[in-house]
Design a protein around this motif. Structure first.
Motif, PDB file in Angstrom:
ATOM      1  N   PHE A 158       0.768  -1.213   0.035  1.00 15.86           N
ATOM      2  CA  PHE A 158       0.062   0.286   0.166  1.00 15.86           C
ATOM      3  C   PHE A 158       0.714   1.187   0.059  1.00 15.86           C
ATOM      4  N   GLU A 165       0.062   4.053  -2.739  1.00 12.20           N
ATOM      5  CA  GLU A 165      -1.370   4.308  -3.079  1.00 12.20           C
ATOM      6  C   GLU A 165      -1.546   5.818  -3.466  1.00 12.20           C
ATOM      7  N   HIS A 166      -2.426   6.184  -4.354  1.00 15.35           N
ATOM      8  CA  HIS A 166      -2.591   7.761  -4.614  1.00 15.35           C
ATOM      9  C   HIS A 166      -1.629   8.324  -4.945  1.00 15.35           C
ATOM     10  N   THR A 167      -0.495   7.707  -5.913  1.00 18.10           N
ATOM     11  CA  THR A 167       0.379   8.625  -6.397  1.00 18.10           C
ATOM     12  C   THR A 167       0.211   8.170  -8.044  1.00 18.10           C
ATOM     13  N   ARG A 224       2.964  12.391  -5.101  1.00 18.00           N
ATOM     14  CA  ARG A 224       1.761  12.041  -4.646  1.00 18.00           C
ATOM     15  C   ARG A 224       0.579  13.046  -5.192  1.00 18.00           C
TER      16      ARG A 224
END
Length: 209
Positions: A120, A123-125, A134
């Motif tokens: 994880f 995540e969101h990168t 990010r």
């Protein structure tokens, strides 16, 4: 934040006492000719993490059993890891390289899918050839750069948000702790600071040897 002298002292304390499995295997390395450029280093082994997109379930016809066993053995990856002082941000910074069994460095798209990082971690990168950022942020999370002392190419986790994260956790730890004696209070503080830094690092990186 830490001064260079405090960083050196904290690192040497970690090497000598190793209070947790995540902090074992590190050694202190001095620059061969310049004072004030020492760093922590260690070598650890990792593996590629299976990805759900892989087509491992394809049928293999008339495959020799010995070849099948060899394919099941994961490739050992060698990771050189360093904890280096950042004079700009005045905090430790995690530098590393990771190579396959032939000695070739892994590209970014491959190294983030190894056991060096938690699944994880990114995540969101968004991923580019040279780093990871990010979403809705101008600061990279992971970048390429030279090792500040060795001058060798490495990847590193950007230290821009380190000080704030450490300060919050350190305040909580000190509030819940009994004050140590005056003689060792400073050394305890420095060791605790670096232990918390490793704990923050461990939220993304597998810090166990």
């Amino acid at each position: 934040m830490l001064t260079r002298a405090e960083f050196d002292a904290a690192c040497k304390t970690i090497v000598n006492h190793s209070p947790s499995p995540a902090l074992t295997g590190w050694s202190w390395t001095e620059h061969p000719s310049l004072l004030g450029f020492g760093f922590l280093s260690r070598t650890v082994h990792h593996f590629r993490r299976p990805q759900s997109s892989r087509t491992d379930q394809r049928h293999v016809i008339q495959e020799d059993e010995a070849e099948a066993d060899i394919k099941d053995v994961p490739e050992t990856l060698v990771s050189q890891q360093y904890v280096v002082y950042s004079p700009t941000f005045r905090v430790p910074t995690f530098y590393f390289s990771i190579h396959n069994s032939m000695g070739s460095p892994l590209i970014l798209a491959d190294l983030i899918h190894t056991t060096l990082f938690h699944p994880f971690a990114f995540e969101h990168t968004k991923l580019s050839t040279f780093g990871i950022t990010r979403l809705q942020s101008s600061f990279p999370v992971l970048s390429q750069g030279e090792h500040p002392t060795l001058g060798t190419p490495c990847w590193y986790l950007h230290p821009c948000a380190t000080e704030q994260a450490i300060a919050e956790l350190l305040a909580e730890a000190e509030a819940a702790d009994i004050n140590p004696g005056k003689d060792d209070a400073e050394m305890v503080r420095l060791r605790r600071w670096l232990e918390i830094w490793f704990m923050v690092l461990g939220s993304a990186v597998n810090t166990r040897p």
